[in-house]
Design a protein around this motif. Sequence first.
Motif, short mmCIF file in Angstrom:
data_model
loop_
_atom_site.label_atom_id
_atom_site.label_comp_id
_atom_site.label_asym_id
_atom_site.label_seq_id
_atom_site.Cartn_x
_atom_site.Cartn_y
_atom_site.Cartn_z
N GLN A 152 0.92 -1.20 -0.05
CA GLN A 152 -0.07 -0.15 0.07
C GLN A 152 0.80 1.36 -0.05
O GLN A 152 0.38 2.31 -0.79
N ASP A 219 -6.70 5.84 4.53
CA ASP A 219 -7.85 4.89 4.81
C ASP A 219 -7.50 3.60 4.05
O ASP A 219 -7.81 2.42 4.67
N ALA A 220 -6.66 3.55 3.17
CA ALA A 220 -6.08 2.08 2.57
C ALA A 220 -5.28 1.45 3.55
O ALA A 220 -5.21 0.42 3.75
N HIS A 222 -5.30 2.10 7.05
CA HIS A 222 -6.13 1.64 8.19
C HIS A 222 -6.68 0.30 7.64
O HIS A 222 -6.81 -0.54 8.67
N GLY A 223 -7.16 0.38 6.69
CA GLY A 223 -8.01 -0.78 6.03
C GLY A 223 -7.05 -2.07 6.08
O GLY A 223 -7.37 -3.33 6.30
N THR A 224 -5.93 -1.94 5.59
CA THR A 224 -4.93 -2.94 5.38
C THR A 224 -4.52 -3.52 6.76
O THR A 224 -4.60 -4.64 7.00
N ALA A 227 -7.55 -5.42 7.96
CA ALA A 227 -7.85 -6.99 7.31
C ALA A 227 -6.81 -7.77 7.90
O ALA A 227 -7.07 -9.05 8.06
N ALA A 238 -12.29 2.65 9.41
CA ALA A 238 -11.24 2.37 8.36
C ALA A 238 -11.42 3.00 7.23
O ALA A 238 -11.09 2.67 6.17
N LEU A 243 -11.73 -1.24 1.58
CA LEU A 243 -10.25 -1.35 1.13
C LEU A 243 -9.84 -1.40 -0.45
O LEU A 243 -9.14 -0.59 -1.04
N ASN A 246 -10.68 2.16 -2.15
CA ASN A 246 -9.34 3.14 -1.75
C ASN A 246 -8.19 3.00 -2.56
O ASN A 246 -7.44 3.74 -2.94
N THR A 247 -7.94 1.42 -2.44
CA THR A 247 -6.64 1.13 -3.51
C THR A 247 -6.82 1.53 -4.73
O THR A 247 -5.88 1.96 -5.47
#
Length: 272
Positions: A152, A219-220, A222-224, A227, A238, A243, A246-247
């Motif tokens: 990321q 956000d990406a 945080h989402g990683t 997950a 997140a 995710l 955002n990616t």
Amino acid sequence: MSSSTGPAPRCELRAVHALVLRELMRLTANPGQVAMLMLQPLLFLFTLGGGLSTLVPDHAVGGSYRSYLFPGVLLMSIQAPALNVGFRLIIDRDSGVLRETLVAPARRTTLLCGICLGGCVSAAAQGAVLIALAPAGGLPYRPLLLLGLLAQLTLCAFALTALGTAIAVRIRRAETFALLLSLTSAPFLFTSGAFVPRSALPGWLDPLAAVNPLAYACDALHGTIRALAGHPATADGAGRLPLAANTAALLLTGLIALYLGARSFDRHQATD
């Protein structure tokens, strides 16, 4: 035949390799500068993270504040080196180095891609140093988590490098570019949700956050973490987007910026 169809793919790849290698040589030749760039994110992690962790309740950020802050610290570690690629592009143009680069048997678009890729790799390498400090950010030391964060962060570095170069090819003076960075870097970082959840910011900042690539990057990250580490969601869930979204937004931002930068680079250099 190759003269009529353009440079051979092998020449294109060699040009990209040379430009990436040049950025890595710059990185290794200035360890003091790299250390200085790492100093500010580390100070934020250990001082701001340690001090505010006792003041910010866990429910406000969905966990410990230091864990919430760590993705923002990672973004800080790549923001300056990624955007500085555009600054060096202007310096190289003024000093004549860029003109010498353009005589390489490769398309100008390929050369710009090589410059962006070199900046991306260099910035991601600096971010990798901080990723190794994940336990200091309250995260578990899991190889899959570290690889996910590195992936990321590399994508974030690509988007920022492409944006920086796309702007730099349209600016003639290094001072103008430096002033632009100084005026925009801090606002974009603070409205990204790197230090406090965006829901805690004034509502009139929402339009800026909506077009802020760092917001999608934060956000990406945080989402990683959510997950791959099983951490609870942050105060913003997140991120307002999943995710994958955002990616994709980061990738699309980088590709559009690279395309626009390549068009401007080809046109402006042809008239210089």
